[in-house]
Design an enzyme around this catalytic site. Structure first.
Site, PDB file in Angstrom:
ATOM      1  N   CYS A 112       0.800  -1.223   0.000  1.00  0.00           N
ATOM      2  CA  CYS A 112       0.000   0.000   0.000  1.00  0.00           C
ATOM      3  C   CYS A 112       0.838   1.280   0.000  1.00  0.00           C
ATOM      4  CB  CYS A 112      -0.949   0.000   1.199  1.00  0.00           C
ATOM      5  SG  CYS A 112      -2.028  -1.443   1.261  1.00  0.00           S
ATOM      6  N   HIS A 251      -3.155   7.115   2.481  1.00  0.00           N
ATOM      7  CA  HIS A 251      -3.617   5.821   1.987  1.00  0.00           C
ATOM      8  C   HIS A 251      -5.035   5.591   2.499  1.00  0.00           C
ATOM      9  CE1 HIS A 251      -4.081   1.680   1.152  1.00  0.00           C
ATOM     10  NE2 HIS A 251      -3.790   1.235   2.364  1.00  0.00           N
ATOM     11  N   ASN A 281      -9.979   0.046  -0.128  1.00  0.00           N
ATOM     12  CA  ASN A 281      -8.521   0.054  -0.073  1.00  0.00           C
ATOM     13  C   ASN A 281      -7.988  -0.543  -1.383  1.00  0.00           C
ATOM     14  OD1 ASN A 281      -5.815  -0.496   0.334  1.00  0.00           O
ATOM     15  ND2 ASN A 281      -6.078  -1.300   2.396  1.00  0.00           N
TER      16      ASN A 281
END
Length: 324
Positions: A112, A251, A281
């Site tokens: 990520c 993020h 996500n």
């Protein structure tokens, strides 16, 4: 002195939208439970598309929004943990599709935080004079690795891609970077690889879990610390304070993590750009998609200072401070 600037951005998301209600048909959960714990209402999932399709579309959009042609790109860096193939790399596949024949192309995997890491690599090559124009892409299709009967992970992830073009300019630009890895904590987020078999008999020697597994409590604890730490470090390197920053693009993992950072840093939640309610996500693509959306909506204006920050598998964390 020339500065390394972000001259264009782009994004691509799959057509198929999966709502919380639809997920609740397959796993013991509901919309209220998911939204209250994550802030996510829906996500996009690849059905006909592959990661390369998303990567190429986002790259083309980023090139179109910049003043750079594919022929002028001399470096392509793709951040991904879900490449369509082991080889050729996603970056080489992007190179072929967009016609960037002069570019050196390679992938990196920082989960990520991948887009942040890739930006730091591209900036380093350009600032040192070893490259002039770089295309950075973050793309992941984590739906390939989701156990849709596991409510702790199936509700979190979506697919997507985002891209940025790095070049040089006289004003603004990237002011500072901070990246860090925490390999001793890597067991808290894992996606297994191919099983290991005896070479001649084919006997299974070791099975590797094929789906995303995550220690949610430990990941939340890490992310809450790591994001704040990365922001503070990139501010220190850029010789600025948090009050000098106009926008933070984190993020898009969990709304509660961002709310925690907002309170700890004594900053209004409005300073943190969020879109996880619509995309979930998207791992390496997360920050890039949010950046492009903020640019498209004219939320980011000339002269503003913005922090991009990521945290995730590896474990990894990082941030970049950019003046637009």
């Amino acid at each position: 002195m020339k500065k390394v600037i972000i001259s264009g951005t782009g994004r691509s998301i799959p057509r198929l939208c999966i709502t919380n209600e639809e997920i609740s048909k397959y796993v013991d959960t509901n919309d209220e439970w998911i939204v209250s714990r994550t802030g996510i209402s829906e996500r996009r999932i690849c059905q006909e598309e592959e990661a390369i399709d998303l990567a190429v579309e986002s790259a083309r959009k980023a090139l179109k929004s910049s003043s750079i042609n594919a022929d002028d790109i001399d470096m392509i860096i793709v951040a991904t943990m879900t490449a369509d193939m082991a080889t050729p790399s996603m970056a080489c596949m992007v190179q072929k599709e967009i016609g960037a024949s002069k570019a050196t192309a390679f992938d990196i995997n920082a989960a990520c935080t991948g887009f942040i890491f890739a930006l730091s690599v591209g900036e380093s090559f350009i600032s040192s004079g070893k490259a002039s124009n770089a295309l950075v892409v973050g793309v992941d299709t984590l739906s390939k690795y989701i156990n849709w009967q596991d409510r702790t992970t199936s509700v979190l992830f979506g697919d997507g891609a985002g891209a940025a073009v790095l070049t040089t300019g006289n004003q603004g630009g990237i002011r500072s970077f901070y990246t860090k890895s925490y390999g001793d904590l890597g067991c808290n987020i894992e996606v297994g690889g191919a099983p290991i078999r005896e070479i001649f008999t084919g006997k299974l020697l070791r099975e590797k879990h094929p789906y995303i597994s995550m220690n949610g409590k430990e990941v939340f604890k890490f992310a809450s610390f790591a994001m704040i730490d990365a922001i503070e470090n990139v501010l220190d390197k850029g010789q600025l304070s948090i009050d000098d920053i106009d926008l933070i693009i984190p993020h898009q993992a969990n709304k509660r993590i961002i709310e925690y950072a907002s309170k700890r840093m004594k900053q209004p939640i409005e300073k943190f750009y969020m879109n996880m309610d619509r995309f979930g996500n998207t791992s390496s693509a997360s920050v890039a998609i949010a950046l492009d959306e903020a640019m498209e909506k004219n939320i980011i204006k000339k002269g503003q200072k913005v922090i991009l920050t990521g945290f995730g598998g590896g474990l990894t964390a990082g941030a970049v401070l950019v003046e637009f």
